[in-house]
Design a protein around this motif. Structure first.
Motif, PDB file in Angstrom:
ATOM      1  N   MET A 173       0.779  -1.312  -0.014  1.00 10.71           N
ATOM      2  CA  MET A 173      -0.124  -0.089  -0.103  1.00 10.71           C
ATOM      3  C   MET A 173       0.830   1.250  -0.171  1.00 10.71           C
ATOM      4  O   MET A 173       1.781   1.480   0.701  1.00 10.71           O
ATOM      5  CB  MET A 173      -0.908  -0.118   1.285  1.00 10.71           C
ATOM      6  N   GLU A 174       0.598   2.162  -0.742  1.00 11.87           N
ATOM      7  CA  GLU A 174       1.239   3.389  -0.879  1.00 11.87           C
ATOM      8  C   GLU A 174       1.248   4.323   0.294  1.00 11.87           C
ATOM      9  O   GLU A 174      -0.079   4.417   0.920  1.00 11.87           O
ATOM     10  CB  GLU A 174       0.652   4.188  -2.072  1.00 11.87           C
ATOM     11  N   HIS A 175       2.191   4.799   0.624  1.00  6.06           N
ATOM     12  CA  HIS A 175       2.314   5.820   1.975  1.00  6.06           C
ATOM     13  C   HIS A 175       1.718   7.202   1.289  1.00  6.06           C
ATOM     14  O   HIS A 175       2.265   7.652   0.531  1.00  6.06           O
ATOM     15  CB  HIS A 175       3.674   6.023   2.331  1.00  6.06           C
ATOM     16  N   ILE A 176       0.897   7.832   2.063  1.00  3.89           N
ATOM     17  CA  ILE A 176       0.215   8.871   1.830  1.00  3.89           C
ATOM     18  C   ILE A 176       0.632   9.985   2.931  1.00  3.89           C
ATOM     19  O   ILE A 176       0.237   9.965   4.044  1.00  3.89           O
ATOM     20  CB  ILE A 176      -1.366   8.763   1.339  1.00  3.89           C
ATOM     21  N   SER A 177       1.254  11.213   2.484  1.00  7.36           N
ATOM     22  CA  SER A 177       1.600  12.093   3.364  1.00  7.36           C
ATOM     23  C   SER A 177       0.246  13.058   3.684  1.00  7.36           C
ATOM     24  O   SER A 177      -0.657  12.808   3.047  1.00  7.36           O
ATOM     25  CB  SER A 177       2.866  12.869   3.029  1.00  7.36           C
ATOM     26  N   LYS A 178       0.527  13.568   4.850  1.00  4.98           N
ATOM     27  CA  LYS A 178      -0.802  14.306   5.434  1.00  4.98           C
ATOM     28  C   LYS A 178      -0.938  15.720   4.494  1.00  4.98           C
ATOM     29  O   LYS A 178      -1.919  15.926   4.294  1.00  4.98           O
ATOM     30  CB  LYS A 178      -0.352  14.824   6.805  1.00  4.98           C
ATOM     31  N   LYS A 179       0.170  15.963   4.010  1.00  4.64           N
ATOM     32  CA  LYS A 179       0.225  17.061   3.199  1.00  4.64           C
ATOM     33  C   LYS A 179      -0.497  16.694   1.598  1.00  4.64           C
ATOM     34  O   LYS A 179      -1.562  17.505   1.131  1.00  4.64           O
ATOM     35  CB  LYS A 179       1.481  17.878   2.860  1.00  4.64           C
ATOM     36  N   GLY A 180      -0.117  15.642   1.412  1.00  2.06           N
ATOM     37  CA  GLY A 180      -0.686  14.847   0.112  1.00  2.06           C
ATOM     38  C   GLY A 180      -2.258  14.729   0.208  1.00  2.06           C
ATOM     39  O   GLY A 180      -2.731  15.196  -0.744  1.00  2.06           O
ATOM     40  N   LYS A 181      -2.733  14.305   1.464  1.00  7.53           N
ATOM     41  CA  LYS A 181      -4.010  14.111   1.595  1.00  7.53           C
ATOM     42  C   LYS A 181      -4.693  15.661   1.752  1.00  7.53           C
ATOM     43  O   LYS A 181      -5.820  15.717   1.034  1.00  7.53           O
ATOM     44  CB  LYS A 181      -4.365  13.193   3.002  1.00  7.53           C
ATOM     45  N   GLN A 182      -4.073  16.515   2.254  1.00  7.17           N
ATOM     46  CA  GLN A 182      -4.761  17.869   2.514  1.00  7.17           C
ATOM     47  C   GLN A 182      -5.204  18.296   1.115  1.00  7.17           C
ATOM     48  O   GLN A 182      -6.058  18.932   0.781  1.00  7.17           O
ATOM     49  CB  GLN A 182      -3.886  18.725   3.468  1.00  7.17           C
ATOM     50  N   ILE A 183      -3.877  18.430   0.368  1.00  7.56           N
ATOM     51  CA  ILE A 183      -3.897  18.833  -1.171  1.00  7.56           C
ATOM     52  C   ILE A 183      -5.051  18.373  -1.843  1.00  7.56           C
ATOM     53  O   ILE A 183      -5.836  19.001  -2.484  1.00  7.56           O
ATOM     54  CB  ILE A 183      -2.770  18.516  -1.775  1.00  7.56           C
ATOM     55  N   ALA A 184      -5.308  16.802  -1.742  1.00  4.77           N
ATOM     56  CA  ALA A 184      -6.165  16.126  -2.361  1.00  4.77           C
ATOM     57  C   ALA A 184      -7.631  16.693  -2.031  1.00  4.77           C
ATOM     58  O   ALA A 184      -8.502  16.877  -2.852  1.00  4.77           O
ATOM     59  CB  ALA A 184      -6.254  14.604  -2.199  1.00  4.77           C
ATOM     60  N   VAL A 185      -7.827  16.574  -0.913  1.00  5.48           N
ATOM     61  CA  VAL A 185      -9.120  17.417  -0.200  1.00  5.48           C
ATOM     62  C   VAL A 185      -9.365  18.512  -0.507  1.00  5.48           C
ATOM     63  O   VAL A 185     -10.562  18.843  -0.999  1.00  5.48           O
ATOM     64  CB  VAL A 185      -9.244  17.147   1.262  1.00  5.48           C
ATOM     65  N   ILE A 186      -8.594  19.599  -0.897  1.00  3.17           N
ATOM     66  CA  ILE A 186      -8.502  21.047  -0.817  1.00  3.17           C
ATOM     67  C   ILE A 186      -9.089  21.072  -2.422  1.00  3.17           C
ATOM     68  O   ILE A 186      -9.817  21.884  -2.800  1.00  3.17           O
ATOM     69  CB  ILE A 186      -7.380  21.561  -0.942  1.00  3.17           C
ATOM     70  N   SER A 187      -8.532  19.978  -3.275  1.00  5.12           N
ATOM     71  CA  SER A 187      -8.851  20.184  -4.701  1.00  5.12           C
ATOM     72  C   SER A 187     -10.416  20.058  -4.858  1.00  5.12           C
ATOM     73  O   SER A 187     -10.694  20.298  -6.003  1.00  5.12           O
ATOM     74  CB  SER A 187      -8.054  19.160  -5.623  1.00  5.12           C
ATOM     75  N   TYR A 188     -11.032  19.336  -4.152  1.00  3.26           N
ATOM     76  CA  TYR A 188     -12.455  19.090  -4.335  1.00  3.26           C
ATOM     77  C   TYR A 188     -13.388  20.225  -3.801  1.00  3.26           C
ATOM     78  O   TYR A 188     -14.497  20.122  -3.929  1.00  3.26           O
ATOM     79  CB  TYR A 188     -12.893  17.614  -3.763  1.00  3.26           C
ATOM     80  N   ILE A 189     -12.845  21.373  -3.201  1.00  3.40           N
ATOM     81  CA  ILE A 189     -13.373  22.458  -2.754  1.00  3.40           C
ATOM     82  C   ILE A 189     -13.699  23.564  -3.771  1.00  3.40           C
ATOM     83  O   ILE A 189     -12.866  24.410  -3.819  1.00  3.40           O
ATOM     84  CB  ILE A 189     -12.826  22.892  -1.454  1.00  3.40           C
TER      85      ILE A 189
END
Length: 107
Positions: free
Chosen positions: A1-17
């Motif tokens: 399983m790929e390690h997902i950084s906290k910043k990467g997750k935040q950026i991904a969620v921000i992209s949907y706003i």
């Protein structure tokens, strides 16, 4: 399983706003690239384009066609947002693979 950084997750969620979040996420991801965030930025770009297409078809093609495309893009957006929050990559037949291929310029 790929390690997902906290910043990467935040950026991904921000992209949907909204579409403004898409631009913010794109520029945030340029500094320190995250494959997870890039995946979701491409997905949101595709959903925004489908939303635009739904509005054009609503105006110029047929009301029902516009509503159907809008509904499908909305459902896809919700599913993609949920998958970003859960740190997953949702695979929607045809669309996910093509969004990733068509929008390589966002990498």
């Amino acid at each position: 399983m790929e390690h997902i950084s906290k910043k990467g997750k935040q950026i991904a969620v921000i992209s949907y706003i909204t579409f403004i979040g898409l631009f913010i996420a794109y520029f945030m991801n340029r500094d320190e690239r995250s494959a997870f965030a890039t995946f979701h930025i491409k997905m949101m770009f595709g959903w925004v384009l489908l939303l635009f297409i739904s509005q054009v078809s609503y105006q110029y093609i047929h009301l029902v066609a516009g509503d159907v495309v809008w509904f499908l893009s909305f459902i896809g957006w919700v599913l993609s947002l949920i998958s970003a929050v859960q740190e997953k990559r949702i695979m929607i037949p045809f669309l996910t693979e093509n969004f990733q291929k068509w929008f390589r310029f966002l990498e």
